[in-house]
Design a protein around this motif. Structure first.
Motif, PDB file in Angstrom:
ATOM      1  N   UNK A  96       0.780  -1.242   0.000  1.00 52.78           N
ATOM      2  CA  UNK A  96       0.000   0.000   0.000  1.00 52.78           C
ATOM      3  C   UNK A  96       0.810   1.289   0.000  1.00 52.78           C
ATOM      4  N   UNK A  97       2.026   1.284   0.576  1.00 52.17           N
ATOM      5  CA  UNK A  97       2.750   2.549   0.667  1.00 52.17           C
ATOM      6  C   UNK A  97       4.235   2.371   0.876  1.00 52.17           C
ATOM      7  N   UNK A  98       4.934   3.507   0.995  1.00 48.23           N
ATOM      8  CA  UNK A  98       6.396   3.514   1.102  1.00 48.23           C
ATOM      9  C   UNK A  98       6.850   2.833   2.392  1.00 48.23           C
ATOM     10  N   UNK A  99       6.154   3.052   3.499  1.00 49.32           N
ATOM     11  CA  UNK A  99       6.567   2.457   4.773  1.00 49.32           C
ATOM     12  C   UNK A  99       6.556   0.936   4.688  1.00 49.32           C
ATOM     13  N   UNK A 100       5.520   0.379   4.090  1.00 46.38           N
ATOM     14  CA  UNK A 100       5.433  -1.075   3.953  1.00 46.38           C
ATOM     15  C   UNK A 100       6.510  -1.608   3.004  1.00 46.38           C
ATOM     16  N   UNK A 101       6.818  -0.846   1.965  1.00 48.48           N
ATOM     17  CA  UNK A 101       7.890  -1.238   1.040  1.00 48.48           C
ATOM     18  C   UNK A 101       9.226  -1.291   1.767  1.00 48.48           C
ATOM     19  N   UNK A 102       9.521  -0.265   2.563  1.00 46.85           N
ATOM     20  CA  UNK A 102      10.783  -0.225   3.292  1.00 46.85           C
ATOM     21  C   UNK A 102      10.895  -1.384   4.279  1.00 46.85           C
ATOM     22  N   UNK A 103       9.818  -1.685   5.004  1.00 47.37           N
ATOM     23  CA  UNK A 103       9.866  -2.791   5.974  1.00 47.37           C
ATOM     24  C   UNK A 103      10.043  -4.130   5.269  1.00 47.37           C
ATOM     25  N   UNK A 104       9.371  -4.299   4.130  1.00 51.50           N
ATOM     26  CA  UNK A 104       9.497  -5.561   3.380  1.00 51.50           C
ATOM     27  C   UNK A 104      10.905  -5.728   2.836  1.00 51.50           C
ATOM     28  N   UNK A 105      11.485  -4.648   2.311  1.00 48.95           N
ATOM     29  CA  UNK A 105      12.856  -4.705   1.798  1.00 48.95           C
ATOM     30  C   UNK A 105      13.829  -5.078   2.920  1.00 48.95           C
ATOM     31  N   UNK A 106      13.593  -4.522   4.117  1.00 49.16           N
ATOM     32  CA  UNK A 106      14.462  -4.824   5.253  1.00 49.16           C
ATOM     33  C   UNK A 106      14.337  -6.286   5.656  1.00 49.16           C
ATOM     34  N   UNK A 107      13.114  -6.818   5.636  1.00 53.03           N
ATOM     35  CA  UNK A 107      12.888  -8.220   5.996  1.00 53.03           C
ATOM     36  C   UNK A 107      13.533  -9.171   4.986  1.00 53.03           C
ATOM     37  N   UNK A 108      13.496  -8.796   3.700  1.00 58.94           N
ATOM     38  CA  UNK A 108      14.070  -9.661   2.675  1.00 58.94           C
ATOM     39  C   UNK A 108      15.583  -9.722   2.777  1.00 58.94           C
ATOM     40  N   UNK A 109      16.209  -8.577   3.089  1.00 57.37           N
ATOM     41  CA  UNK A 109      17.662  -8.540   3.186  1.00 57.37           C
ATOM     42  C   UNK A 109      18.326  -8.833   1.856  1.00 57.37           C
ATOM     43  N   UNK A 110      19.519  -9.372   1.908  1.00 58.28           N
ATOM     44  CA  UNK A 110      20.257  -9.729   0.693  1.00 58.28           C
ATOM     45  C   UNK A 110      19.910 -11.156   0.285  1.00 58.28           C
ATOM     46  N   UNK A 111      19.518 -11.328  -0.982  1.00 62.38           N
ATOM     47  CA  UNK A 111      19.147 -12.641  -1.503  1.00 62.38           C
ATOM     48  C   UNK A 111      20.138 -13.017  -2.596  1.00 62.38           C
ATOM     49  N   UNK A 112      20.870 -14.100  -2.438  1.00 60.31           N
ATOM     50  CA  UNK A 112      21.861 -14.501  -3.451  1.00 60.31           C
ATOM     51  C   UNK A 112      21.213 -14.668  -4.836  1.00 60.31           C
TER      52      UNK A 112
ATOM     53  N   UNK B  33       2.887 -10.777  -6.368  1.00 65.96           N
ATOM     54  CA  UNK B  33       2.417 -10.987  -4.997  1.00 65.96           C
ATOM     55  C   UNK B  33       1.606  -9.753  -4.624  1.00 65.96           C
ATOM     56  N   UNK B  34       0.322  -9.930  -4.363  1.00 64.27           N
ATOM     57  CA  UNK B  34      -0.575  -8.796  -4.126  1.00 64.27           C
ATOM     58  C   UNK B  34      -1.031  -8.774  -2.671  1.00 64.27           C
ATOM     59  N   UNK B  35      -0.724  -7.684  -1.992  1.00 67.45           N
ATOM     60  CA  UNK B  35      -1.175  -7.534  -0.602  1.00 67.45           C
ATOM     61  C   UNK B  35      -2.684  -7.346  -0.512  1.00 67.45           C
ATOM     62  N   UNK B  36      -3.313  -6.960  -1.642  1.00 61.28           N
ATOM     63  CA  UNK B  36      -4.752  -6.712  -1.638  1.00 61.28           C
ATOM     64  C   UNK B  36      -5.141  -5.367  -1.066  1.00 61.28           C
ATOM     65  N   UNK B  37      -4.130  -4.517  -0.795  1.00 57.99           N
ATOM     66  CA  UNK B  37      -4.390  -3.210  -0.193  1.00 57.99           C
ATOM     67  C   UNK B  37      -3.879  -2.096  -1.092  1.00 57.99           C
ATOM     68  N   UNK B  38      -4.469  -0.923  -0.951  1.00 62.00           N
ATOM     69  CA  UNK B  38      -4.029   0.263  -1.686  1.00 62.00           C
ATOM     70  C   UNK B  38      -4.241   1.472  -0.802  1.00 62.00           C
ATOM     71  N   UNK B  39      -3.419   2.494  -1.016  1.00 58.24           N
ATOM     72  CA  UNK B  39      -3.564   3.745  -0.258  1.00 58.24           C
ATOM     73  C   UNK B  39      -4.082   4.803  -1.219  1.00 58.24           C
ATOM     74  N   UNK B  40      -5.290   5.299  -0.969  1.00 58.71           N
ATOM     75  CA  UNK B  40      -5.952   6.223  -1.875  1.00 58.71           C
ATOM     76  C   UNK B  40      -6.271   7.545  -1.177  1.00 58.71           C
ATOM     77  N   UNK B  41      -6.290   8.643  -1.925  1.00 55.08           N
ATOM     78  CA  UNK B  41      -6.727   9.918  -1.337  1.00 55.08           C
ATOM     79  C   UNK B  41      -8.243   9.937  -1.170  1.00 55.08           C
ATOM     80  N   UNK B  42      -8.716  10.284  -0.003  1.00 59.96           N
ATOM     81  CA  UNK B  42     -10.147  10.365   0.265  1.00 59.96           C
ATOM     82  C   UNK B  42     -10.436  11.683   0.990  1.00 59.96           C
TER      83      UNK B  42
END
Length: 328
Positions: free
Chosen positions: A220-236, A286-295
């Motif tokens: 859904x957003x940048x914060x979730x992207x950053x946390x996911x990237x951190x969890x993945x780490x380096x992948x050979x 891989x779809x989280x099923x979520x989106x961040x929209x302006x309301x």
């Protein structure tokens, strides 16, 4: 140029615009409408000026212009250019300019006659934003009052063609087939109490083990992207890219293009990657099923971003990213 499904209906579109001012083009994802239609119009006898191609996002606008320029073996800013709020590449030689919807609204309000413009193409009109709807209304008004020679084309993958045809004075509806590859859907589910980056990371690691090709994950957003990237780490043997609107253009281009060293690509993206883009080498979504929209919040009197479930149309568009170049 690679033969695309849209090429089969381009003669019908050209004929419609020779005989009238408006047309509606319905073309599924991957048909090639974003990058094939504008170049095809350049040699038409009525097209003696500039073509404006409207794109809903800055990233998509820049990518479309770069793709058309590459197919013509030119540099961006020559025949094909773009203009966005943050970046512009065009010159006196530019015949096709890809613009964001807000840029177009500003331009037509400053110049209601659209002097020097012979056609306006509205891409992905199904996304329905205020700027898109307002821009189409202004273009139709200019055509009716000042510019009867102006051509207007509404294009989309999920468009209600008949409804837009009525809006555009009975414009002919031209439909293109898509390029379809087999697409397998799997529903993994997720614990309700878990933050979304946890199950998305697990799904990416499962895809790395069980499938081939690049992986595109929607978050859904940048914060979730950053946390996911951190969890993945380096992948050979793989490289992780982030893709969202606040990245610099070079990082966005790297996420879209194939990896120069042949590594497997993992792209963590917001809904910016839903439409108008083909990410080379992607075979898994891989779809989280979520989106961040302006309301708009009536109580606060302001617009704010809200995390909500992605619509069925968005989910279909996202899944289709996996089967644009092969089975996914």
């Amino acid at each position: 140029m690679t033969d695309l499904p849209i090429h089969a209906v381009l003669p019908d579109l050209l004929a419609a615009l020779r005989g009238g001012s408006n047309a509606v083009l319905v073309a599924p994802p991957g048909a090639g409408k974003t990058t094939a239609v504008a170049p095809a119009l350049l040699s038409e006898p009525w097209c003696d000026g500039e073509i404006l191609l409207l794109s809903p996002r800055r990233l998509a606008a820049r990518a479309a212009a770069e793709r058309m320029a590459a197919l013509a073996v030119e540099k961006v800013g020559g025949t094909f250019g773009y203009a966005t709020r943050m970046d512009t590449r065009r010159s006196a030689a530019t015949r096709v300019t890809v613009v964001t919807e807000g840029i177009f609204v500003n331009r037509i309000q400053a110049d209601p006659e659209l002097a020097g413009v012979c056609a306006v193409l509205f891409d992905e009109v199904h996304e329905r934003s205020l700027d898109s709807d307002f821009g189409l209304a202004l273009a139709l008004d200019a055509q009716g009052a000042l510019r009867p020679d102006l051509r207007i084309v509404a294009m989309s993958a999920t468009l209600d063609g008949a409804r837009f045809s009525r809006l555009m004075d009975g414009a002919p509806v031209i439909e293109s087939e898509g390029r379809s590859y087999p697409l397998e859907l799997r529903h993994l589910g997720r614990p309700a109490e878990a933050r979304i980056d946890e199950p998305v990371t697990a799904a990416i690691r499962q895809a790395l083990r069980e499938a081939e090709g690049g992986i595109l994950a929607f978050l859904p957003g940048v914060a979730e992207i950053e946390r996911t990237a951190e969890r993945l780490g380096d992948i050979p043997g793989a490289i992780v890219h982030k893709l969202h609107g606040s990245l610099d253009p070079a990082a966005q281009r790297a996420a879209i293009a194939p990896d120069p060293t042949g590594r497997r690509k993992i792209v963590l993206a917001t809904s910016i990657a839903e439409t108008s883009l083909t990410l080379d080498g992607i075979r898994v979504v891989v779809d989280s099923g979520l989106a961040r929209r302006p309301r708009y919040d009536r109580a606060a009197g302001m617009t704010r971003l809200v995390t909500e479930r992605a619509s069925q149309a968005s989910a279909t568009q996202r899944a289709g990213r996996a089967a644009r170049q092969g089975p996914g």
